[in-house]
Design an enzyme around this catalytic site. Structure first.
Site, PDB file in Angstrom:
ATOM      1  N   HIS A   1       0.931  -1.058  -0.070  1.00  0.00           N
ATOM      2  CA  HIS A   1       0.055   0.113  -0.098  1.00  0.00           C
ATOM      3  C   HIS A   1       0.750   1.296   0.052  1.00  0.00           C
ATOM      4  CE1 HIS A   1      -3.556  -2.443   1.698  1.00  0.00           C
ATOM      5  NE2 HIS A   1      -3.877  -2.155   0.316  1.00  0.00           N
TER       6      HIS A   1
ATOM      7  N   ARG B   1       0.932   4.513   0.447  1.00  0.00           N
ATOM      8  CA  ARG B   1       1.417   5.642   1.315  1.00  0.00           C
ATOM      9  C   ARG B   1       1.709   5.064   2.858  1.00  0.00           C
ATOM     10  NH1 ARG B   1      -5.094   6.690   2.424  1.00  0.00           N
ATOM     11  NH2 ARG B   1      -5.770   4.719   3.228  1.00  0.00           N
TER      12      ARG B   1
ATOM     13  N   ARG C   1      -2.986   4.954  -2.253  1.00  0.00           N
ATOM     14  CA  ARG C   1      -3.161   3.597  -1.564  1.00  0.00           C
ATOM     15  C   ARG C   1      -2.732   2.459  -2.680  1.00  0.00           C
ATOM     16  NH1 ARG C   1      -5.741   0.235   2.601  1.00  0.00           N
ATOM     17  NH2 ARG C   1      -6.796  -1.497   1.630  1.00  0.00           N
TER      18      ARG C   1
ATOM     19  N   ASN D   1      -3.614  -5.689  -2.149  1.00  0.00           N
ATOM     20  CA  ASN D   1      -3.818  -6.715  -1.138  1.00  0.00           C
ATOM     21  C   ASN D   1      -5.208  -7.181  -1.202  1.00  0.00           C
ATOM     22  OD1 ASN D   1      -2.910  -8.114   0.846  1.00  0.00           O
ATOM     23  ND2 ASN D   1      -3.694  -6.737   2.459  1.00  0.00           N
ATOM     24  N   ARG D   2      -6.058  -6.882  -2.161  1.00  0.00           N
ATOM     25  CA  ARG D   2      -7.202  -7.632  -2.334  1.00  0.00           C
ATOM     26  C   ARG D   2      -7.564  -8.380  -3.574  1.00  0.00           C
ATOM     27  NH1 ARG D   2      -7.243  -5.616   2.023  1.00  0.00           N
ATOM     28  NH2 ARG D   2      -8.779  -4.546   2.995  1.00  0.00           N
TER      29      ARG D   2
ATOM     30  N   TYR E   1      -1.284   1.426   9.586  1.00  0.00           N
ATOM     31  CA  TYR E   1      -1.004   1.395  10.904  1.00  0.00           C
ATOM     32  C   TYR E   1      -2.082   0.811  11.924  1.00  0.00           C
ATOM     33  CZ  TYR E   1      -4.141   5.683  11.182  1.00  0.00           C
ATOM     34  OH  TYR E   1      -5.150   6.302  11.067  1.00  0.00           O
TER      35      TYR E   1
ATOM     36  N   TYR F   1     -10.709  -7.243  10.241  1.00  0.00           N
ATOM     37  CA  TYR F   1     -12.019  -7.194   9.525  1.00  0.00           C
ATOM     38  C   TYR F   1     -11.842  -7.993   8.241  1.00  0.00           C
ATOM     39  CZ  TYR F   1      -8.980  -3.772   7.156  1.00  0.00           C
ATOM     40  OH  TYR F   1      -7.997  -2.983   6.777  1.00  0.00           O
TER      41      TYR F   1
HETATM   42 ZN    ZN Z   1      -1.982  -1.674   3.923  1.00  0.00          ZN
END
Ligand code: ZN
Length: 424
Positions: free
Chosen positions: A184, A186, A239, A255-256, A310, A361
């Site tokens: 990601h 950022r 992102r 990451n999906r 984070y 989640y």
């Molecule tokens: Zn991330």
């Protein structure tokens, strides 16, 4: 005009960072704690009301804080939505511009790393551009020819190099571990942390000689090369990847996008969403080529780490469904407990651990679900690094915290690396 003045002006522009902090004027980050299951569901569903939001911490559980960046244009709509569902909020960041402007000034003062520089010139307490990072990795490999070598993973969508470095003493068929950051864009502390580990392993050879005689460590500081570059040149809060546009929007959440239970939960099929999972699994060349490398080396890979920020979490699979775990989850729990204890021993930071869905989640199509379920890498972990949910800087973590954050992370990772080296 004097040619030297032109040259001087050009150099000043290219070395200063034109981070566009003005664009964040009036952006606030709200802290919202859902008090009931209904409120949690309403917060999770905010995008379906037509407000495309940027969660810094996604809604997790009742009683746990979510962080939501709100632009001045969205402000009234978001507040009306929260009021409608009787949710209260506090202000986590009053004006994001202030933080990004300060960071931009710190960046402008950083020591750049140029091609051919000695590796010792890297400033680990500063954030670095992709060009700096690639130059540094090349210098490390050149200076340590028997210990380190560059691994070309491929090219990004925008044809930037996707590069890892392999660190280990000579040997054949050694167990191996993979650590990556910057998936990601950022989440800069993750990239800085991988650089810290590269420096540790290559400058303290007596300390790590036993480890590196037993295992090889692959480190990739920037998986999402295009997105990372874009955070320096255009949008510090980017992102996703930079493919597209699709429906007028750029990028996929890398990451999906992995090819296991893709699109099942916790992702969006809207190309304008921050969690857009892409038109198909592995539509994005960056995760695809990393996955190809991991697949080709799966016989030796015994651990995989995917770093994020984070909120200070240590996570094991699975993310695609609640209460769904790998068969050896008790082994993962035990080593996770040891790892977070090792992290806490460094600076006192308390990371929580559990499966992705236990503590964060549902998020399907993630890295560690794939590496665990498809490649059979039992020790597959995701981490959310500094800061915790209370410190008021989020992704704009001051560079003065890099070393502390990286050293505690490294302490946790070493618990697993040592277990791999010991054949556990
Ligand atoms: Zn991330």
């Amino acid at each position: 005009m004097n040619v030297f003045l032109v040259l001087a002006a050009f150099l000043a522009v290219s070395f200063a960072f034109p981070i566009q902090y003005e664009m964040f004027e009036g952006h606030q980050v709200l802290r919202i704690v859902p008090q009931t299951k209904e409120q949690l569901e309403h917060l999770l569903a905010i995008e379906s009301s037509g407000i495309l939001v940027d969660f810094w911490i996604e809604p997790r559980q009742v009683g746990k804080a979510a962080h939501l960046r709100v632009t001045p244009q969205q402000h009234d709509d978001v507040l009306a939505y929260l009021k409608k569902h009787e949710m209260e909020h506090t202000i986590y960041i009053e004006n994001l511009r202030t933080l990004v402007e300060r960071e931009s000034k710190e960046l402008a003062e950083r020591v750049p790393f140029n091609a051919g520089d000695d590796p010792s010139k890297i400033t680990l307490n500063q954030y670095h551009t992709l060009a700096d990072i690639l130059a540094y990795m090349n210098s490390v490999a050149t200076a340590n020819p028997t210990l380190a070598s560059i691994v070309n993973i491929g090219m990004s969508y925008q044809k930037q190099a996707l590069t890892a470095i392999k660190i280990g003493n000579p040997g054949t068929n050694k167990p191996a571990v993979w650590i990556d950051g910057g998936i990601h864009a950022r989440e800069w502390i993750t990239t800085a942390t991988v650089l810290y580990i590269i420096n540790e392993l290559t400058t303290k050879q007596s300390q790590y000689s036993k480890l590196l005689s037993t295992i090889d460590v692959y480190l990739m500081p920037v998986v999402n090369a295009d997105g990372y570059t874009y955070t320096f040149t255009n949008d510090r809060m980017w992102r996703k990847t930079r493919s597209g546009p699709r429906s007028g929007c750029y990028g996929v959440d890398p990451n999906r996008n992995w090819n296991f239970k893709w699109g099942v939960a916790g992702s969006s099929n809207n190309p304008c969403s921050e969690t857009y999972d892409g038109p198909s699994p592995f539509s994005e060349v960056e995760p695809k080529q990393v996955a190809d490398f991991l697949t080709a080396n799966k016989a030796n890979l015994k651990a995989y780490f995917n770093l994020h920020s984070y909120s200070e979490d240590w996570m094991y699979p699975f993310g695609w469904a609640a209460h769904t775990y790998p068969a050896d989850v008790n082994k993962l729990k035990a080593i996770s407990a040891q790892a977070v204890a090792a992290i806490q021993a460094v600076n006192g930071e308390k990371f929580q651990y559990g499966s992705i869905t236990d503590i964060v989640y549902p998020a399907s199509g993630s890295t560690i679900d794939f590496t665990n379920a498809v490649l059979g890498i039992d020790y597959s972990f995701g981490m959310e690094l500094r800061p915790n949910g209370d410190a008021s800087n989020g992704f704009v973590l001051p560079p003065s915290q890099i070393i502390a954050g990286a050293s505690e992370t490294w302490a946790g990772l070493q618990v697993v690396l040592n277990a791999v080296a010991n054949g556990q």
